[in-house]
Structure formats: C-alpha cells, structure tokens
Design a protein around this motif. Structure first.
Motif, short mmCIF file in Angstrom:
data_model
loop_
_atom_site.label_atom_id
_atom_site.label_comp_id
_atom_site.label_asym_id
_atom_site.label_seq_id
_atom_site.Cartn_x
_atom_site.Cartn_y
_atom_site.Cartn_z
N GLY A 228 1.00 -1.32 0.22
CA GLY A 228 0.10 0.17 -0.02
C GLY A 228 0.88 1.28 -0.02
O GLY A 228 0.37 2.17 -0.55
N ARG A 229 2.06 1.40 0.76
CA ARG A 229 2.88 2.49 0.81
C ARG A 229 3.53 2.46 -0.39
O ARG A 229 3.68 3.73 -1.16
CB ARG A 229 4.09 2.31 1.92
N ILE A 230 3.85 1.47 -1.11
CA ILE A 230 4.51 1.60 -2.67
C ILE A 230 3.51 1.94 -3.45
O ILE A 230 3.97 3.06 -4.16
CB ILE A 230 5.26 0.18 -2.99
N ARG A 231 2.34 1.68 -3.56
CA ARG A 231 1.41 2.05 -4.31
C ARG A 231 1.01 3.56 -4.30
O ARG A 231 0.69 4.29 -5.15
CB ARG A 231 -0.22 1.37 -4.20
N GLU A 232 0.92 3.96 -3.13
CA GLU A 232 0.58 5.56 -2.60
C GLU A 232 1.83 6.22 -3.31
O GLU A 232 1.61 7.49 -3.85
CB GLU A 232 0.68 5.66 -1.20
N PHE A 233 3.22 5.85 -3.04
CA PHE A 233 4.18 6.77 -3.88
C PHE A 233 4.05 6.57 -5.16
O PHE A 233 4.52 7.77 -5.91
CB PHE A 233 5.55 5.73 -3.13
N LEU A 234 3.93 5.57 -5.83
CA LEU A 234 3.71 5.63 -7.42
C LEU A 234 2.68 6.38 -7.67
O LEU A 234 2.86 7.25 -8.65
CB LEU A 234 3.56 4.34 -7.98
N ALA A 235 1.67 6.55 -7.16
CA ALA A 235 0.43 7.34 -7.41
C ALA A 235 0.68 8.80 -7.28
O ALA A 235 0.15 9.81 -7.78
CB ALA A 235 -0.71 6.92 -6.49
N GLY A 236 1.62 9.15 -6.30
CA GLY A 236 2.25 10.58 -6.31
C GLY A 236 3.33 11.01 -6.96
O GLY A 236 3.59 12.26 -7.00
N ARG A 237 3.94 10.35 -7.56
CA ARG A 237 5.20 10.65 -8.72
C ARG A 237 4.52 10.87 -10.23
O ARG A 237 3.84 9.82 -10.87
CB ARG A 237 6.12 9.62 -8.60
N PRO A 238 4.89 12.13 -10.80
CA PRO A 238 4.34 12.33 -12.15
C PRO A 238 5.08 11.10 -13.03
O PRO A 238 4.36 10.85 -14.21
CB PRO A 238 5.03 13.73 -12.51
N GLU A 239 6.20 10.59 -12.78
CA GLU A 239 6.65 9.61 -13.73
C GLU A 239 6.04 8.30 -13.78
O GLU A 239 6.16 7.62 -14.71
CB GLU A 239 8.20 9.29 -13.31
N THR A 240 5.04 8.09 -12.73
CA THR A 240 4.32 6.76 -12.47
C THR A 240 3.26 6.82 -12.48
O THR A 240 2.51 5.65 -12.26
CB THR A 240 5.25 6.02 -11.59
N ALA A 241 2.52 8.05 -12.34
CA ALA A 241 1.10 7.87 -11.97
C ALA A 241 0.11 7.53 -12.87
O ALA A 241 -0.82 7.09 -12.69
CB ALA A 241 0.80 9.49 -11.13
#
Length: 259
Positions: A228-241
């Motif tokens: 869940g923490r990894i998913r939240e991080f990726l959702a917050g990065r423009p490169e990966t969202a």
C-alpha cells in the motif's frame, strides 16, 4: 540473514510462480551475450532457472539450453511456457548432468541462494574446460531520482541488498563464485553492468515487487501495508502516476571461467 531465514526466502517463490512468470523482467540481451562470449561452445545450463526468464532469452539467441530448477511449481511454469526446453528437477548442489556436459552455466537472480561450498565443485564438474560461469542480476537504477525514492519507501523487503547497482557491486564482488583451489580452478571474476528497462504501470510494478522473497515471507498484514505504501508513492510521482512508463534498470553480470 541466518541459514533458516535464507531457506525460507529461497523456498518462497513456488507459491507465486505464475505471478513471477508474468511480472519479473527478462535480461538485457547485451548482458547475456557478454556472459557467453568466452564460452567454448553453445551448450548452456540455466541453473536455478525459475520460470524460464533467462532460458527464453538464451533460446532466442540460439543457445542449446538445459534448465535445472529445484522448485516444482517454478519448474512446472517453465515447462508450460517453454515446452520444447529440457527442464530438469535439480539444484546447484546436485546437478543432474554428466561431467563436462555444458560450455556455460548461467544463473539469473539466483546465485546468492547457492551453497557455493557444495555448488562450486558441482558447477566445475559439469563445465567443460574453459567453460563460463556467470551470474546475472536485474538491478533497479536508483541513480534515477524517483527510483531512489521508491527504494526508500520499499525498504529491504522489496528492494534488497543486491537490487541496486552500488550495493550489487559490493554484495557480489567474488562472494558467490567458487574459490580457487582443488582440482578444478576458476579464474578471476569480472563485473559489468548493461542498461535495461521494463515497461510497467503502477499496478504491475507493485505486482513485480510483490514477487520478491522478502515480501513473500512477510505476514499478510505487513505485506499489504508495504504494498500500500509503494502504491501510494507511485500514485504521487508524475513519472509513474499515469499509464505506462519504463522502469530504469541495469543487468549486472558477474563472470568467471573454469581453467
């Protein structure tokens, strides 16, 4: 990591064999070519072959491949996806092949699980004189800012001590190769890295990290919280969202030759 923990981690992949086959990356072809370059012939053993990620690359490059894998579920997946390959049950410590029967032994993301005190003489036994032993590891390129952030969020369970370039160089610098001495000697080792990448989405990258041994052995609640923490991080990065992106990687190779 103590011996019992290592056994637990090493045996964790079978339960996720299908996900491993779907989500784990292949290997940079330039890295595989370099690993094979000094081999005296085309016969290659993919040792600890898993679901056949490295096996498939070797076949595409024209090698004569035998795959050996100890985990029944992983071997079943390999045989399903690569039905023409000779896939055998066995381990690095007990290789089901005759003496001097292969020209190269390649190992994809698995050499760190071997008991090299036992596996080293076995590998030397099946290798022809002048044969190559090479370990390949897919590394996440944390020189890229967002990948470094992902490594921080993921922790060692998902991105471990051999999963980024600098730590891989330290962890594998001769540590997993047979020691010189005895009737079959190996030459000095070489480390080289090759650019690589994998097309992912945020969801598929989370699924990829979920196949890491350190994640597989976590209690369910801790595993879900980490992912869940990894998913939240990726959702917050423009490169990966949004949509697909390329995960920057390297394939690191550690190579030596049987003298």
């Amino acid at each position: 990591m103590n011996h019992d923990e290592q056994l637990l981690h090493a045996s964790s992949f079978g339960a996720a064999a299908a996900a491993y086959a779907e989500h784990r990356p292949d290997y940079a072809q330039d890295a595989v070519r370099w690993a094979l370059a000094p081999a005296p012939g085309p016969r290659v053993l993919d040792l600890g072959a898993g679901t056949g990620k490295l096996t498939a690359t070797l076949i595409a490059m024209g090698a004569e491949v035998i795959a050996v894998e100890p985990d029944p579920a992983m071997l079943t997946e390999l045989r399903r996806s690569l039905p023409t390959v000779r896939g055998l049950s066995g381990s690095a410590e007990s290789i089901p092949l005759p003496d001097t029967s292969v020209d190269a032994v390649l190992v994809g993301n698995a050499m760190h699980w071997f008991d090299m005190a036992v596996a080293g003489p076995e590998i030397a036994r099946v290798l022809a004189p002048g044969g190559v032993l090479a370990g390949l590891w897919n590394l996440m390129d944390d020189r890229v800012d967002w990948v470094a952030g992902l490594a921080d969020v993921s922790g060692s369970a998902a991105i471990g001590p051999r999963d980024t370039p600098a730590s891989w160089r330290v962890q594998t610098a001769g540590a997993h190769l047979p020691q010189n001495g005895g009737p079959a000697r190996f030459g000095s080792s070489e480390q080289v890295e090759f650019p690589h990448g994998q097309r992912r989405t945020a969801d598929s990258l989370v699924a990829t990290l979920a196949t890491r041994a350190g994640v597989l052995v976590l209690p369910e609640r801790e595993r879900d919280a980490l992912l869940g923490r990894i998913r939240e991080f990726l959702a917050g990065r423009p490169e990966t969202a949004h949509g697909e992106f390329t995960l920057p990687m390297l394939t690191g190779v550690l190579r030596t030759r049987r003298l």
